[in-house]
Design an enzyme around this catalytic site. Sequence first.
Site, mmCIF file in Angstrom:
data_model
loop_
_atom_site.group_PDB
_atom_site.id
_atom_site.type_symbol
_atom_site.label_atom_id
_atom_site.label_comp_id
_atom_site.label_asym_id
_atom_site.label_seq_id
_atom_site.Cartn_x
_atom_site.Cartn_y
_atom_site.Cartn_z
ATOM 1 N N LYS A 34 0.836 -1.203 0.000
ATOM 2 C CA LYS A 34 0.000 0.000 0.000
ATOM 3 C C LYS A 34 0.869 1.251 0.000
ATOM 4 O O LYS A 34 1.869 1.328 0.726
ATOM 5 C CB LYS A 34 -0.913 -0.019 1.229
ATOM 6 N N SER A 111 -9.417 1.908 3.085
ATOM 7 C CA SER A 111 -8.570 2.651 2.178
ATOM 8 C C SER A 111 -7.550 1.788 1.450
ATOM 9 O O SER A 111 -6.868 2.259 0.537
ATOM 10 C CB SER A 111 -7.833 3.745 2.948
ATOM 11 N N SER A 135 -9.882 -0.606 7.172
ATOM 12 C CA SER A 135 -9.344 -0.483 5.819
ATOM 13 C C SER A 135 -8.702 -1.736 5.253
ATOM 14 O O SER A 135 -8.304 -1.753 4.100
ATOM 15 C CB SER A 135 -8.339 0.676 5.761
#
Length: 392
Positions: A34, A111, A135
Amino acid sequence: MPITDTVDAFVAHGLVERAPTGEGPLSGLIFALKDLFDLEGVKTGFGSPEWLATHDAPVRTAPAAQRLLDAGARLVGKTHTDEMAWSLNGENAHYGTPVNVAAPGRIPGGSSSGSAAATAAGLVDFAVGSDTGGSVRLPASYCGVYGLRPTHGRISLEGSAPLAPSYDTVGWFARDPDLLRRVGRVLLDPASDAPAPTRLLVADDLFAKADAPVRAALQPSLDRLVGLFGGAEHVIVQTEIGMAWREIFRLIQSGEAWAAHADWVRAAKPAFGPGVKERFEAASTLSAAELDAARAARQRARARMEELVGPGTVLALPTSPGVAPLRGTPEPTLNDFRGRALELLCCAGHAGMPQISLPLAKVDGLPVGLSIIAARGCDEALLDLAVRMGRP
């Protein structure tokens, strides 16, 4: 060989490879990271063009990512995140929305949107995300993959951009429960010697917050879980503590996000997208008294969770109240759904407990996850349970 990104999961500035720096249990596997974790020599974008433009490339790789490289895994790129990691949707106003192959035309969740999408699409064997308010867990449910939010503080967050440090965790996704566990054995340090769980609780109030089709779809998997334990006790988790559980999370997350980023927001004046813009604006107005009240209420929520979920006990609940919403759903509607999801997701976060989402059910062909929470430090018990429950 460069990855072929068929689902818009990877950031353009992060399409880089890093060879393994050792041999070990992850040799031969590929993973994605990420884009809020540092990778030496590559800028961290944090889902924001302004953040990308105003921060230098890091000189050191985040320790969590380095552990994976040292264990033999090969990194094939950095993945999209919602702006400043402050959304559960996966729709970034600046960079677009990764494709959810498990639910075409629907959002991947955020996210950790790119990491979940890349895993679901089979572009990588596993992917690293972060989980503050859900997330990893929510995208895992939407995309039909396994996802773990570990015990708070169990895995180093050094070399990552913060959102709300008292809730932030490193998490990861995989399509296979055995691989999810293998990754855990690398990242979770030191290894836990907690006893295997022998007691199962079912969160009746949290199941009641999910849509009826979700409850019905999860029931066969819940029955299987109950069978593994030889029975279950039904409990009410969210007792009255003077403030709504999700409101506690909203206030503390907002206060910590503003504390972490206020100076940069004032200096850079970023053009935040919908939702993120309003959340930062609201965060800037919170009073010390509001935050103190929320922190006190969080301690009561934490005590309630500790009362229920001690070593040897796990708690079952739905990961999400529903299936992934459609792409392009109006922001007010998404925000309402986000609030419903946070009612389910905030419990583990308040207590710093690990939670795993298992992709064991579908509603009209769309994935929904069954979640299990364990006591702090009992992450391995959840990974073992995922393996015992088997693939969907």
